[in-house]
Design an enzyme around this catalytic site. Structure first.
Site, PDB file in Angstrom:
ATOM      1  N   GLY A   7     -45.251 -46.903 -19.005  1.00  0.00           N
ATOM      2  CA  GLY A   7     -44.058 -46.438 -19.716  1.00  0.00           C
ATOM      3  C   GLY A   7     -43.308 -45.375 -18.953  1.00  0.00           C
ATOM      4  CG  ASN A  32     -38.643 -47.430 -18.441  1.00  0.00           C
ATOM      5  OD1 ASN A  32     -39.721 -47.649 -18.980  1.00  0.00           O
ATOM      6  ND2 ASN A  32     -37.501 -47.417 -19.114  1.00  0.00           N
ATOM      7  N   GLY A  74     -37.974 -40.633 -19.656  1.00  0.00           N
ATOM      8  CA  GLY A  74     -38.633 -39.560 -20.383  1.00  0.00           C
ATOM      9  C   GLY A  74     -39.763 -38.873 -19.638  1.00  0.00           C
ATOM     10  CB  ILE A  75     -42.934 -37.423 -20.938  1.00  0.00           C
ATOM     11  CG1 ILE A  75     -42.266 -36.461 -21.923  1.00  0.00           C
ATOM     12  CG2 ILE A  75     -44.188 -36.770 -20.358  1.00  0.00           C
ATOM     13  CD1 ILE A  75     -43.075 -36.209 -23.185  1.00  0.00           C
ATOM     14  N   GLY A  76     -42.726 -39.929 -18.912  1.00  0.00           N
ATOM     15  CA  GLY A  76     -43.363 -40.763 -17.897  1.00  0.00           C
ATOM     16  C   GLY A  76     -42.643 -40.691 -16.567  1.00  0.00           C
ATOM     17  CB  SER A 130     -48.978 -36.073 -30.003  1.00  0.00           C
ATOM     18  OG  SER A 130     -48.226 -35.259 -30.877  1.00  0.00           O
ATOM     19  CE1 TYR A 186     -46.440 -40.818 -31.023  1.00  0.00           C
ATOM     20  CE2 TYR A 186     -46.833 -38.737 -32.155  1.00  0.00           C
ATOM     21  CZ  TYR A 186     -46.585 -39.445 -30.985  1.00  0.00           C
ATOM     22  OH  TYR A 186     -46.508 -38.770 -29.790  1.00  0.00           O
TER      23      TYR A 186
END
Length: 244
Positions: A12, A14, A16-18, A142, A167
């Site tokens: 994941g 591509n 944000g945080i990744g 998280s 989540y």
């Protein structure tokens, strides 16, 4: 790739945080593989980072598709022969609902990425990680997965944990998985940890977070590159341990 150059896979990655984790690891001289289920978005992210001088490649990877996961592992094996760092970053959330209103189908959908996807990718990459002299696995969790926070009505996270059952519970499950992998792999020198990036502004929360994705990536990078005396089976922010 030289024998001393490390290779990292980030799921994941591509955006944000990744993507910020990829940028920071690449800045350390690590070859970074951007895992993404969209070839268009993955290639665009890799191209952007290569434009900054990073050694970054795109790998097609949908963590919810076993065929895609196996193909990614085979590609990494054929190209690099091993993997030094795995960052299980891919994650999704569902809209806010009271626990009694959430369907099992919704929970199952979130778990497919946040829990079962992590297991599938970790299993597929373990043979490659075992060829590394100092493999590291970082699971992006998280603070919303902390049972201690969920059980405390006075916790600053309580407003979220009461409406995000899929989540939050998926991150609690991920924390348990982290400990179990850490226990198994400790004797092999493979360190496995769960990290919380904090409340970062990303697509996951419609950019409502108070931290940047770059700030959130810091703890993942620290644990991905920690020395042999580093922790394993831990749940951490950049400021230290989080209560389970």
């Amino acid at each position: 790739m030289t024998t001393s150059q490390k290779t990292a896979l980030i799921t994941g990655a591509n955006k944000g945080i990744g993507m910020e984790t990829a940028r920071r690891l690449a800045a350390l001289g690590i070859t970074v593989l951007i895992g993404a289920r969209s070839a268009e978005r993955g290639e665009a992210a890799a191209e952007e980072l290569r434009g900054e001088g990073a050694d970054v490649r795109f790998v097609l990877l949908d963590v919810t598709d076993e065929i895609s996961v196996r193909a990614a592992a085979q590609h990494i094996d054929a190209t690099f022969g091993r993997l030094d760092i795995l960052v299980n970053n891919a994650g999704i959330a569902a809209g806010p609902q009271a626990p009694s209103e959430v369907s099992a189908a919704t929970v199952r959908q979130v778990y497919e990425t946040n829990v079962f996807g992590v297991i599938a990718v970790t299993h597929a990459m373990l043979p490659l990680l075992r060829r590394s002299a100092a493999a590291r696995i970082v699971n992006m969790s998280s603070e919303l997965g902390s049972l201690a926070h969920m059980a405390d009505p006075g916790s600053p996270w309580s407003a979220y944990t009461s409406i995000l059952l899929p989540y939050c519970s998926s991150k609690s499950a991920l924390n348990a998985i982290t400990v179990l992998y850490a226990n198994e792999l400790r004797g092999e020198g493979i360190l496995v940890n769960a990290v919380s990036p904090g409340y970062c502004a990303t697509d996951l929360n419609r950019h409502s977070g108070i931290r940047t994705a770059e700030e959130g990536a810091a703890v993942a990078v620290d644990l991905a590159t920690v020395g042999e005396d580093g922790p394993t089976g831990a749940f951490l922010t950049e400021d230290g341990p989080i209560p389970w």
